[in-house]
Design a protein around this motif. Structure first.
Motif, PDB file in Angstrom:
ATOM      1  N   VAL A   1      37.349  43.775  33.109  1.00 54.13           N
ATOM      2  CA  VAL A   1      35.896  43.637  32.952  1.00 54.13           C
ATOM      3  C   VAL A   1      35.527  42.183  32.685  1.00 54.13           C
ATOM      4  CG1 VAL A   1      33.967  44.199  31.414  1.00 54.13           C
ATOM      5  CG2 VAL A   1      35.479  46.016  32.245  1.00 54.13           C
ATOM      6  N   LYS A   2      36.295  41.496  31.835  1.00 50.49           N
ATOM      7  CA  LYS A   2      36.017  40.081  31.564  1.00 50.49           C
ATOM      8  C   LYS A   2      36.209  39.233  32.823  1.00 50.49           C
ATOM      9  CE  LYS A   2      38.762  39.587  27.966  1.00 50.49           C
ATOM     10  NZ  LYS A   2      39.409  38.960  26.788  1.00 50.49           N
TER      11      LYS A   2
ATOM     12  N   ASP B   1      27.405  42.404  26.982  1.00 51.53           N
ATOM     13  CA  ASP B   1      26.838  42.994  25.769  1.00 51.53           C
ATOM     14  C   ASP B   1      25.944  44.195  26.035  1.00 51.53           C
ATOM     15  OD1 ASP B   1      24.730  41.761  26.958  1.00 51.53           O
ATOM     16  OD2 ASP B   1      24.390  40.291  25.357  1.00 51.53           O
ATOM     17  N   SER B   2      25.924  44.719  27.256  1.00 52.57           N
ATOM     18  CA  SER B   2      25.130  45.917  27.531  1.00 52.57           C
ATOM     19  C   SER B   2      25.923  46.869  28.417  1.00 52.57           C
ATOM     20  CB  SER B   2      23.816  45.559  28.225  1.00 52.57           C
ATOM     21  OG  SER B   2      24.036  45.148  29.563  1.00 52.57           O
ATOM     22  N   ARG B   3      25.656  48.150  28.240  1.00 50.75           N
ATOM     23  CA  ARG B   3      26.347  49.158  29.046  1.00 50.75           C
ATOM     24  C   ARG B   3      25.979  49.007  30.515  1.00 50.75           C
ATOM     25  NH1 ARG B   3      26.459  54.087  31.321  1.00 50.75           N
ATOM     26  NH2 ARG B   3      28.194  55.492  30.770  1.00 50.75           N
ATOM     27  N   GLU B   4      24.711  48.678  30.765  1.00 48.36           N
ATOM     28  CA  GLU B   4      24.251  48.537  32.149  1.00 48.36           C
ATOM     29  C   GLU B   4      25.000  47.420  32.868  1.00 48.36           C
ATOM     30  OE1 GLU B   4      22.361  48.750  29.496  1.00 48.36           O
ATOM     31  OE2 GLU B   4      21.542  50.778  29.811  1.00 48.36           O
ATOM     32  N   ALA B   5      25.269  46.322  32.151  1.00 46.47           N
ATOM     33  CA  ALA B   5      25.981  45.205  32.771  1.00 46.47           C
ATOM     34  C   ALA B   5      27.412  45.603  33.130  1.00 46.47           C
ATOM     35  CB  ALA B   5      25.982  44.008  31.830  1.00 46.47           C
ATOM     36  N   ILE B   6      28.060  46.354  32.243  1.00 47.44           N
ATOM     37  CA  ILE B   6      29.435  46.795  32.534  1.00 47.44           C
ATOM     38  C   ILE B   6      29.436  47.759  33.720  1.00 47.44           C
ATOM     39  CG2 ILE B   6      31.412  48.081  31.624  1.00 47.44           C
ATOM     40  CD1 ILE B   6      30.750  46.975  28.865  1.00 47.44           C
TER      41      ILE B   6
ATOM     42  N   PHE C   1      31.404  47.515  37.605  1.00 44.81           N
ATOM     43  CA  PHE C   1      32.202  48.532  38.294  1.00 44.81           C
ATOM     44  C   PHE C   1      31.581  48.899  39.640  1.00 44.81           C
ATOM     45  CE2 PHE C   1      33.855  49.582  33.946  1.00 44.81           C
ATOM     46  CZ  PHE C   1      35.204  49.382  34.220  1.00 44.81           C
ATOM     47  N   LEU C   2      30.260  48.918  39.690  1.00 41.13           N
ATOM     48  CA  LEU C   2      29.572  49.239  40.944  1.00 41.13           C
ATOM     49  C   LEU C   2      29.836  48.163  41.999  1.00 41.13           C
ATOM     50  CD1 LEU C   2      27.626  51.010  42.564  1.00 41.13           C
ATOM     51  CD2 LEU C   2      25.721  49.694  41.561  1.00 41.13           C
ATOM     52  N   ILE C   3      29.738  46.913  41.592  1.00 39.55           N
ATOM     53  CA  ILE C   3      29.991  45.810  42.536  1.00 39.55           C
ATOM     54  C   ILE C   3      31.425  45.886  43.054  1.00 39.55           C
ATOM     55  CG2 ILE C   3      30.182  43.297  42.748  1.00 39.55           C
ATOM     56  CD1 ILE C   3      27.953  43.083  40.657  1.00 39.55           C
TER      57      ILE C   3
ATOM     58  N   SER D   1      33.294  48.539  43.356  1.00 41.20           N
ATOM     59  CA  SER D   1      33.468  49.686  44.242  1.00 41.20           C
ATOM     60  C   SER D   1      32.983  49.401  45.659  1.00 41.20           C
ATOM     61  CB  SER D   1      32.725  50.900  43.676  1.00 41.20           C
ATOM     62  OG  SER D   1      31.317  50.689  43.705  1.00 41.20           O
ATOM     63  N   MET D   2      32.078  48.420  45.800  1.00 41.24           N
ATOM     64  CA  MET D   2      31.557  48.095  47.139  1.00 41.24           C
ATOM     65  C   MET D   2      32.575  47.335  47.992  1.00 41.24           C
ATOM     66  SD  MET D   2      27.672  46.955  46.137  1.00 41.24           S
ATOM     67  CE  MET D   2      26.524  48.111  45.392  1.00 41.24           C
ATOM     68  N   GLY D   3      33.443  46.561  47.340  1.00 35.35           N
ATOM     69  CA  GLY D   3      34.371  45.774  48.142  1.00 35.35           C
ATOM     70  C   GLY D   3      35.828  45.945  47.771  1.00 35.35           C
ATOM     71  N   GLY D   4      36.092  46.620  46.662  1.00 28.40           N
ATOM     72  CA  GLY D   4      37.472  46.779  46.209  1.00 28.40           C
ATOM     73  C   GLY D   4      38.009  48.168  46.468  1.00 28.40           C
ATOM     74  N   ASP D   5      39.277  48.344  46.182  1.00 27.11           N
ATOM     75  CA  ASP D   5      39.956  49.628  46.360  1.00 27.11           C
ATOM     76  C   ASP D   5      39.730  50.474  45.112  1.00 27.11           C
ATOM     77  OD1 ASP D   5      41.752  51.742  46.618  1.00 27.11           O
ATOM     78  OD2 ASP D   5      43.231  50.519  47.666  1.00 27.11           O
ATOM     79  N   PRO D   6      39.292  51.731  45.262  1.00 28.01           N
ATOM     80  CA  PRO D   6      39.087  52.588  44.088  1.00 28.01           C
ATOM     81  C   PRO D   6      40.351  52.760  43.236  1.00 28.01           C
ATOM     82  CG  PRO D   6      38.113  53.577  46.046  1.00 28.01           C
ATOM     83  CD  PRO D   6      38.912  52.398  46.514  1.00 28.01           C
ATOM     84  N   GLU D   7      41.532  52.543  43.847  1.00 28.03           N
ATOM     85  CA  GLU D   7      42.789  52.724  43.117  1.00 28.03           C
ATOM     86  C   GLU D   7      43.222  51.475  42.354  1.00 28.03           C
ATOM     87  OE1 GLU D   7      45.698  54.058  45.890  1.00 28.03           O
ATOM     88  OE2 GLU D   7      44.753  56.004  46.199  1.00 28.03           O
ATOM     89  N   ASP D   8      42.428  50.385  42.450  1.00 24.49           N
ATOM     90  CA  ASP D   8      42.819  49.141  41.789  1.00 24.49           C
ATOM     91  C   ASP D   8      43.011  49.309  40.290  1.00 24.49           C
ATOM     92  OD1 ASP D   8      42.876  47.700  44.113  1.00 24.49           O
ATOM     93  OD2 ASP D   8      40.879  46.806  43.871  1.00 24.49           O
ATOM     94  N   PHE D   9      42.159  50.139  39.667  1.00 24.28           N
ATOM     95  CA  PHE D   9      42.163  50.260  38.203  1.00 24.28           C
ATOM     96  C   PHE D   9      42.636  51.636  37.736  1.00 24.28           C
ATOM     97  CE2 PHE D   9      38.133  47.557  38.870  1.00 24.28           C
ATOM     98  CZ  PHE D   9      38.900  46.416  39.107  1.00 24.28           C
ATOM     99  N   GLU D  10      43.287  52.401  38.621  1.00 25.20           N
ATOM    100  CA  GLU D  10      43.621  53.784  38.267  1.00 25.20           C
ATOM    101  C   GLU D  10      44.629  53.881  37.125  1.00 25.20           C
ATOM    102  OE1 GLU D  10      45.316  55.811  41.555  1.00 25.20           O
ATOM    103  OE2 GLU D  10      47.092  54.538  41.687  1.00 25.20           O
ATOM    104  N   ARG D  11      45.364  52.819  36.844  1.00 25.73           N
ATOM    105  CA  ARG D  11      46.302  52.825  35.728  1.00 25.73           C
ATOM    106  C   ARG D  11      45.674  52.262  34.456  1.00 25.73           C
ATOM    107  NH1 ARG D  11      50.123  55.742  34.806  1.00 25.73           N
ATOM    108  NH2 ARG D  11      51.204  54.126  33.642  1.00 25.73           N
ATOM    109  N   MET D  12      44.344  52.003  34.488  1.00 22.49           N
ATOM    110  CA  MET D  12      43.662  51.435  33.319  1.00 22.49           C
ATOM    111  C   MET D  12      42.475  52.260  32.854  1.00 22.49           C
ATOM    112  SD  MET D  12      43.806  47.363  34.140  1.00 22.49           S
ATOM    113  CE  MET D  12      43.979  47.357  35.905  1.00 22.49           C
ATOM    114  N   VAL D  13      41.817  52.952  33.770  1.00 18.44           N
ATOM    115  CA  VAL D  13      40.649  53.758  33.415  1.00 18.44           C
ATOM    116  C   VAL D  13      40.557  54.922  34.391  1.00 18.44           C
ATOM    117  CG1 VAL D  13      39.019  52.451  34.835  1.00 18.44           C
ATOM    118  CG2 VAL D  13      38.201  53.650  32.786  1.00 18.44           C
TER     119      VAL D  13
END
Length: 751
Positions: free
Chosen positions: A489-490, A506-511, A515-517, A519-531
């Motif tokens: 996330v950082k 500092d806001s839930r909306e920003a986090i 994740f939304l950004i 998902s548009m260009g990355g692999d959904p499995e990139d973070f499957e071992r973290m979240v």
């Protein structure tokens, strides 16, 4: 005992056929024996470390991984990268592999043209020196790759295959080996990870069992011949050994159990212990078989059972009790070993009292053998006479010398360490240890610890708490690498807004927007071992760069403290092999203390019952009390860890060692009741029963010495320590105990 002996000699063939039939009936199950090298199988399935591991694996798929390590002077060389990519691609095609982590699959999140871009860490193999230098800079800036699958000095890279939960170790490692063979150059390739360790352990268990039994039987045969120099003195105890080994090993599949590393010592225990009772009977037969004895085969069989039946039964029961104390161990195979060994010893006890006398009854008497003669007897006979006379002259000196020796050795207890990591089963030069060392040096460690937290992961407060835990864990010297969703996330935040924003938003909306950004260009499995997909569970994974269970336990303790301090109010669990190893440490120590205390108490009570005197129980365990600090003190001084194998020593030593004190006390009491004065009674005891005691102890020593050829360091150390401990028990029975009875003159031994 007389009634039993006469029943046996009246119908000897019934007992001979009965024991052979039982052996063959149980022995057919040997073909169904299965080997299990799994570390987690050594613990009950309901303990926290295994329950937590199952919960984490259910949420984040399998946690098992196989590492394929490629070493080269510079792994960013095009040919090496092509080799690594081919290995990574082939691993991904395996049915039992859920995903592959490598520089060709892990993401790179960067800021380009004012926006966040997600791509693989290596998209193209460099074709020039400039591109190669740029790639090294890119990899070094990527936390998800650098130190994870690419070594900090670029001399190694890895492809990590995350296995499915139903993956078979043997089949998976075989497939990985085929891939490695197909892409074995230009880099040097090796395979690591717990599945690989287990495959090696399984293979080496088979090797140990395959060598222990034939070599051990050969050693026992040779030893028995040296002791008795008569064919029946060799074959009768030997046949009891063979039958007891077959029965105990054949019961493993009957009970639904499997052979593990601890279990490999079972046949050796029986090779060393199961002939003890037959040895005493054969020694008594040779003692009684004098030219003027006028005995027949049947009367000889009755005589040896009448004279030695009670002490042999007492010795057998105490040995069985000591072995059964292993059932108090939380370590599953140790508990199973205690039951199997107790059954094997019990079978040997019955066979010695029924099968051996039955065979003696149908065989003609052998020629007499001179025993117990200080002038014409053997070197052993003459030595026992000298020991007896020295003890009689200076009993207080003997007690003082033995006591000071025990105290000196006991000072080594301060240096005793506990270890349960299976990699440490092997010497540092072995392939398993070498590969684990590479993983520790290049990729942060071969032992993982996982911390799963539940809650609204997109909530800034929880994300910040995860980040604090991640940061504080990274500061531990034992932690070589770790991953968490907070770092990602950082990284995404900095990629969107600039490097100065490498912080948790500092806001839930920003986090959520980050994740939304992605998902548009990355692999959904990139973070499957973290979240997880619903962002309700996050996983912090830590690699520990030490093979020491003590160091691993420190990381576990730090993680538990951080959960209390930073994640209070959020359900959190700790799992992974690091937690399993840490819990095994407590299990080993607890099992050692419990089995030691219980075996001492049981032996004391049983001996007190046999002699009808509580004082007898105290005298019987005194030599064991001397041997115990010698044993554990030497372990501390020699750097031999207390582990799942050596933790069984105390119960086995007490169960076996008490035999010597029982036989000494029993024969000494007989000699005193026959009118001999104390000093002469000691000499007579040591030159008669002492002969069987020495044969008995040497039988155990040479039997357990076969463990020195084991593939596993703990098993080798176990063999060495048994030799030390039984030798100490022998000294206690032949020197300390005679000196004590001469000084104290306990009433239960007096006429």
């Amino acid at each position: 005992m007389t009634a039993l002996a006469r029943l046996v000699v009246r119908t000897p063939w019934v007992f001979i056929v009965l024991f052979v039939a039982i052996t063959l009936g149980v022995g057919v199950n040997l073909r169904n024996v299965v080997i299990d090298p799994e570390v987690k199988s050594q613990l009950p399935p309901d303990i926290p470390s295994l329950l937590n591991a199952a919960a984490i694996e259910e949420r984040f798929s399998g946690a098992e991984m196989v590492l394929v390590v490629v070493e080269a002077p510079d792994v960013t060389e095009p040919a090496v990268l092509e080799q690594l990519r081919a290995i990574s691609d082939d691993l991904a095609e395996l049915e039992r592999v859920d995903s592959v982590l490598s520089p060709f699959s892990l993401p790179r999140i960067v800021r380009e043209d004012g926006s966040m871009q997600t791509m693989t860490a290596i998209e193209e193999v460099p074709s020039s020196d400039a591109e190669q230098a740029a790639l090294r800079a890119s990899l070094k800036a990527n936390d998800m790759v650098y130190g994870n699958v690419v070594a900090p000095d670029f001399t190694a890279a890895s492809a990590i295959a995350m296995l499915s939960r139903d993956a078979s170790d043997a089949e998976t490692i075989d497939e990985v080996r085929q891939i490695v063979a197909a892409h074995g150059s230009p880099g040097v390739v090796s395979i690591g990870g717990m599945p690989s360790v287990r495959v090696n352990v399984s293979s080496d268990i088979r090797g140990d069992v395959g060598r222990f039994v034939p070599i051990g039987l050969f050693i026992v045969l040779g030893f028995l011949y040296v002791c008795f120099r008569q064919l029946r003195g060799v074959l009768l105890p030997f046949s009891v050994v063979v039958m007891s080994v077959i029965v105990a090993m054949g019961l493993i599949p009957v009970f639904g159990w499997k052979i593990q590393m601890v279990t490999v010592v079972l046949p050796v225990i029986l090779l060393a212990v199961a002939n003890d009772y037959g040895i005493h009977l054969m020694a008594k037969m040779q003692e009684a078989n004098t030219p003027d004895a006028q005995l027949t085969p049947t009367s000889m069989a009755v005589l040896v059972v009448e004279d030695l039946g009670t002490p042999v039964i007492a010795a057998g029961i105490t040995t069985i009790a000591g072995l059964l104390c292993l059932t108090t161990h939380i370590i599953v195979p140790a508990s199973q070993l205690g039951i199997l060994a107790a059954i094997g010893v019990g079978f040997a006890l019955f066979a010695s009292l029924m099968f051996i006398p039955a065979v003696l009854a149908v065989l003609p008497l052998p020629p007499p053998v001179v025993t117990g003669d200080a002038e014409r007897g053997s070197l052993l006979d003459r030595g026992l006479v000298h020991v007896a006379r020295f003890v009689a002259r200076a009993p207080k000196l003997v007690v003082t010398a033995v006591g000071l020796t025990a105290l000196g050795a006991a000072s080594g207890l301060a240096f005793l360490q506990v270890d349960t990591n299976p990699v440490n089963y092997y010497p540092s030069s072995s392939p398993v240890a070498v590969t684990s060392d590479k993983v520790n040096r290049y990729f942060g460690g071969s032992t993982e610890l996982a911390l799963m937290v539940e809650g609204d992961i997109k909530e800034p407060a929880l994300m910040s708490a995860i980040d604090r835990v991640d940061t504080r864990l990274s500061e531990l010297p034992q932690v070589g690498y770790q991953t968490s969703i907070s770092r990602v996330v950082k990284t995404m935040h900095a990629a969107v807004r600039g490097d100065e924003y490498f912080v948790v938003p500092d806001s839930r909306e920003a986090i959520a927007q980050l994740f939304l950004i992605h998902s548009m260009g990355g692999d959904p499995e990139d973070f499957e071992r973290m979240v997880d997909f619903d962002h309700e569970h996050a996983l912090i994974t830590v690699r520990i760069n030490s093979l020491s269970t003590q160091e691993i336990a420190k990381v576990v303790a730090a993680a538990e403290q951080l959960v209390d301090e930073e994640l209070a109010g959020h359900p959190s669990i700790i799992g992974g092999f690091g937690y399993v190893f840490a819990e095994l440490v407590d299990a080993v120590v607890e099992g050692q203390v419990t089995s030691l205390a219980l075996s001492l108490v049981l032996v004391l009570i049983l001996v007190a019952i046999a002699f009808r005197s509580p004082v007898a129980g105290v005298f019987a365990v005194l030599p064991l009390g001397m041997a115990m600090p010698v044993l554990f003190g030497l372990m501390g001084y020699l750097g031999i860890e207390l582990n799942i194998v050596t933790a069984m020593l105390s119960s086995i030593m007490i169960g076996v060692g008490v035999d010597y004190t029982i036989h000494f006390l029993w024969r000494y009491r007989v000699e005193r009741h026959d009118g001999l004065p104390p000093a002469e009674a000691v000499e007579r005891t040591l030159t008669t029963a002492g002969r069987g005691i020495v044969f008995n102890a040497l039988s155990v020593v040479v039997g357990f010495a076969v463990l020195l050829i084991s593939n596993f360091l703990p098993v080798k150390f176990f063999g060495f320590l048994v030799v030390v401990s039984i030798s100490a028990c022998l000294v206690g029975a032949l020197a300390l105990l005679p000196a004590l009875v001469l000084i104290v003159r306990p009433k239960f031994l007096e006429p």
